[in-house]
Design an enzyme around this catalytic site. Structure first.
Site, PDB file in Angstrom:
ATOM      1  N   LYS A 164       0.864  -1.183   0.000  1.00  0.00           N
ATOM      2  CA  LYS A 164       0.000   0.000   0.000  1.00  0.00           C
ATOM      3  C   LYS A 164       0.891   1.220   0.000  1.00  0.00           C
ATOM      4  O   LYS A 164       1.961   1.224   0.614  1.00  0.00           O
ATOM      5  CB  LYS A 164      -0.874   0.006   1.262  1.00  0.00           C
ATOM      6  CG  LYS A 164      -2.082   0.897   1.141  1.00  0.00           C
ATOM      7  CD  LYS A 164      -3.212   0.163   0.452  1.00  0.00           C
ATOM      8  CE  LYS A 164      -4.423   1.033   0.238  1.00  0.00           C
ATOM      9  NZ  LYS A 164      -5.535   0.288  -0.374  1.00  0.00           N
ATOM     10  N   GLY A 166     -20.416   6.519   1.725  1.00  0.00           N
ATOM     11  CA  GLY A 166     -19.329   6.888   0.812  1.00  0.00           C
ATOM     12  C   GLY A 166     -19.887   6.979  -0.589  1.00  0.00           C
ATOM     13  O   GLY A 166     -20.625   6.077  -1.035  1.00  0.00           O
ATOM     14  N   GLY A 219     -18.429   3.643  -3.728  1.00  0.00           N
ATOM     15  CA  GLY A 219     -19.790   3.872  -3.227  1.00  0.00           C
ATOM     16  C   GLY A 219     -20.772   4.169  -4.347  1.00  0.00           C
ATOM     17  O   GLY A 219     -21.869   3.605  -4.401  1.00  0.00           O
TER      18      GLY A 219
HETATM   19  P1  NAD Z   1     -12.969   7.755  -3.033  1.00  0.00           P
HETATM   20  O1  NAD Z   1     -11.972   8.742  -2.583  1.00  0.00           O
HETATM   21  O2  NAD Z   1     -13.327   7.680  -4.470  1.00  0.00           O
HETATM   22  O3  NAD Z   1     -14.341   7.931  -2.211  1.00  0.00           O
HETATM   23  C1  NAD Z   1     -14.417   7.998  -0.814  1.00  0.00           C
HETATM   24  C2  NAD Z   1     -15.821   8.510  -0.459  1.00  0.00           C
HETATM   25  O4  NAD Z   1     -16.038   8.383   0.945  1.00  0.00           O
HETATM   26  C3  NAD Z   1     -16.051   9.993  -0.791  1.00  0.00           C
HETATM   27  O5  NAD Z   1     -17.362  10.134  -1.296  1.00  0.00           O
HETATM   28  C4  NAD Z   1     -15.983  10.682   0.586  1.00  0.00           C
HETATM   29  O6  NAD Z   1     -16.758  11.863   0.651  1.00  0.00           O
HETATM   30  C5  NAD Z   1     -16.590   9.608   1.444  1.00  0.00           C
HETATM   31  N1  NAD Z   1     -16.279   9.698   2.873  1.00  0.00           N
HETATM   32  C6  NAD Z   1     -15.096   9.979   3.474  1.00  0.00           C
HETATM   33  N2  NAD Z   1     -15.250   9.948   4.809  1.00  0.00           N
HETATM   34  C7  NAD Z   1     -16.551   9.633   5.045  1.00  0.00           C
HETATM   35  C8  NAD Z   1     -17.315   9.422   6.201  1.00  0.00           C
HETATM   36  N3  NAD Z   1     -16.794   9.513   7.433  1.00  0.00           N
HETATM   37  N4  NAD Z   1     -18.621   9.102   6.052  1.00  0.00           N
HETATM   38  C9  NAD Z   1     -19.186   8.992   4.839  1.00  0.00           C
HETATM   39  N5  NAD Z   1     -18.506   9.157   3.699  1.00  0.00           N
HETATM   40  C10 NAD Z   1     -17.195   9.477   3.820  1.00  0.00           C
HETATM   41  O7  NAD Z   1     -12.424   6.329  -2.520  1.00  0.00           O
HETATM   42  P2  NAD Z   1     -12.790   4.894  -3.086  1.00  0.00           P
HETATM   43  O8  NAD Z   1     -11.763   4.496  -4.076  1.00  0.00           O
HETATM   44  O9  NAD Z   1     -14.225   4.839  -3.438  1.00  0.00           O
HETATM   45  O10 NAD Z   1     -12.526   3.984  -1.796  1.00  0.00           O
HETATM   46  C11 NAD Z   1     -13.514   3.825  -0.782  1.00  0.00           C
HETATM   47  C12 NAD Z   1     -13.118   2.655   0.119  1.00  0.00           C
HETATM   48  O11 NAD Z   1     -13.013   1.460  -0.661  1.00  0.00           O
HETATM   49  C13 NAD Z   1     -11.772   2.791   0.833  1.00  0.00           C
HETATM   50  O12 NAD Z   1     -11.831   2.173   2.101  1.00  0.00           O
HETATM   51  C14 NAD Z   1     -10.818   2.029  -0.074  1.00  0.00           C
HETATM   52  O13 NAD Z   1      -9.654   1.581   0.603  1.00  0.00           O
HETATM   53  C15 NAD Z   1     -11.734   0.874  -0.454  1.00  0.00           C
HETATM   54  N6  NAD Z   1     -11.322   0.169  -1.667  1.00  0.00           N
HETATM   55  C16 NAD Z   1     -11.194   0.847  -2.844  1.00  0.00           C
HETATM   56  C17 NAD Z   1     -10.811   0.158  -3.992  1.00  0.00           C
HETATM   57  C18 NAD Z   1     -10.727   0.835  -5.352  1.00  0.00           C
HETATM   58  O14 NAD Z   1     -10.583   0.131  -6.340  1.00  0.00           O
HETATM   59  N7  NAD Z   1     -10.838   2.148  -5.442  1.00  0.00           N
HETATM   60  C19 NAD Z   1     -10.540  -1.219  -3.928  1.00  0.00           C
HETATM   61  C20 NAD Z   1     -10.702  -1.891  -2.708  1.00  0.00           C
HETATM   62  C21 NAD Z   1     -11.091  -1.175  -1.584  1.00  0.00           C
END
Ligand code: NAD
Length: 441
Positions: free
Chosen positions: A121, A239, A244
């Protein structure tokens, strides 16, 4: 230890993601030792530690001409298989412990999904929402330069995570290629790239799509008490970023679910009749002055806690770690939790959810779709191929259903909940690989 000190320790432990991951790992090792076969102590010690933690500090010229210093990390957890694989996070909350926990999780996720990668990471402590596109590009290029000694298609391959997207992955690829012009398969240095640079069809939606396949299978097999169909099932998603938005849209569009609640970092909205995620996204992007979903259709704004505990069949944490905590768990009304965020549920909350008979689909299984399509992208880059979306989706579904069934079987065989079963499955596989490889020299 006094009772106040003990209480403070328990709270610290609950909110410390790395500590939680290690506790879950220790529990799995104890279980394997007692029920499966005895584990060499040295291998356990080896697994507890990442093999490399790189910390870099570097300057970036800001748009106003000032110079700011940033701290970045790249943690590689296991070299059972190489390259190591994992996302790059841009957030003010990035610190070494968090990145180390996420790298540990990536190793276990790759074992659950049966992918030939170790876990890693990366991240930079910064606030991308307060930086211009030009500043973010300079930061990304310099960060790439600083981690160049470990980066490479066969050593360490990043992907998007919170605060990064295909744009940053394209910049990482370009920087790497300029600095390593004769590297073969240079595009395989990073996944989640734009399609024009060798990105894979379906990568942007992959984490959500993989989660949807697992949820579909769990419903089909009758594993979720009180939920026999996804049609008209009510869903709340926490999210509204890449993961999300896409899970809300896929469940709405492809499965006929009713999306009753959505939230981002500014708060949430709830509508019993259901929301169309595309309309909410258009509001967030084009109308909301704060670039938030709050205010959509003048719905009453809710706090994130209120939304997480509102009525629904399916709750999808897709924001960040440590969101479903012990104090909230008792009020959760969902029948199933699909953990698309990494580490969203604390161990304390998990115990309560299991007592309440909530079916928890754990992160290292539920969100493995992202790294799985990253693996497909890496394979395509190495082979100079470009797979069609239907092929990517078919292969993804097969991988996710197999991973799900492996964890279900472990849970059944040993009478474990799904999270413990996923850890036992993943840790056993990792130990098997490390044992077979032996120790160099
Ligand atoms: P992103 O930055 O695109 O989106 C994050 C979202 O969460 C945003 O809408 C933000 O406003 C919201 N957010 C932040 N804090 C918050 C809170 N306390 N309450 C409600 N909403 C909140 O990130 P992403 O890529 O969508 O990743 C989201 C999660 O999924 C993370 O935990 C990440 O590690 C995990 N993840 C992502 C991927 C990927 O392919 N992008 C893969 C596996 C896991």
């Amino acid at each position: 230890m006094s009772s106040i000190a003990r209480e403070a320790y328990k709270i610290k432990e609950e909110f410390d993601f790395l500590r939680r991951t290690k506790l879950e790992f220790e529990k799995a090792v104890q279980f394997i030792n007692a029920e499966v076969k005895s584990v060499e102590k040295g291998i356990v010690k080896r697994l507890e530690q990442p093999f490399r933690q790189l910390t870099v500090t570097f300057p970036v010229k800001m748009d106003d001409g000032s110079i700011e210093m940033f701290t970045g990390y790249m943690v590689q957890h296991s070299r059972s298989y190489e390259p190591t694989k994992g996302g790059i996070r841009y957030s003010p909350e990035v610190k070494l412990d968090l990145i180390t926990a996420l790298a540990f999780d990536m190793t276990l996720k790759c074992r659950v999904a049966d992918l030939p990668f170790g876990g890693s990471k990366g991240g930079v402590c910064c606030n991308p929402k307060k930086m211009s596109q030009a500043e973010l590009e300079r930061l990304t290029r310099r960060y790439t330069y600083e981690i160049l000694p470990v980066l490479g298609p066969d050593s360490c391959v990043p992907a998007p995570d919170i605060g990064t997207s295909e744009r940053e992955m394209g910049i990482i690829y370009d920087t790497y290629k300029m600095l390593s012009p004769r590297s073969p398969y240079a595009s395989a240095v990073v996944t989640g790239k734009p399609l024009s640079l060798g990105g894979s069809q379906g990568r942007k939606e992959a984490t959500a799509q993989g989660g949807a396949y697992i949820l579909e299978e769990a419903v089909k097999q009758g594993h979720i008490e009180g939920l026999s169909s996804l049609k008209d099932a009510t869903v709340i998603v926490q999210g509204f970023g890449n993961v999300g938005y896409n899970i809300a849209n896929i469940l709405y569009k492809d499965y006929g679910c009713r999306i009753v609640g959505l939230c981002d970092s500014k708060g949430g909205i709830y509508c019993q009749e259901g929301l169309n995620p595309k309309d909410v996204l258009a509001y967030k992007q084009n109308i909301s002055p704060e670039k938030s979903i709050v205010g959509y259709n003048d719905f009453q704004p809710l706090t994130v806690e209120q939304l997480l505990t509102s009525p629904c069949d399916i709750l999808v944490p897709a924001a960040k770690e440590t969101q479903i905590v012990g104090t909230l768990a008792n009020d959760i009304k969902a029948k199933v939790i699909l953990e698309l965020a990494n580490g969203p549920t604390t161990n304390l909350a998990h115990e309560t959810l299991i007592e309440k008979n909530v079916y928890v689909l754990p992160d290292i299984l539920a969100n493995a779709g992202g790294v799985t399509v990253s693996y497909f992208e890496w394979l395509q880059n190495k082979a100079g191929e470009n797979w069609e979306l239907s092929m990517v989706k078919e292969k993804l579904q097969k991988k996710m259903v197999t991973a799900y069934m492996n964890v279900v079987e472990t849970a059944k065989n040993y009478n474990l909940d799904m999270r413990s079963a996923a850890f036992v499955f993943a840790v056993s596989k990792e130990i098997e690989i490390l044992t077979a490889r032996g120790i160099f020299p």
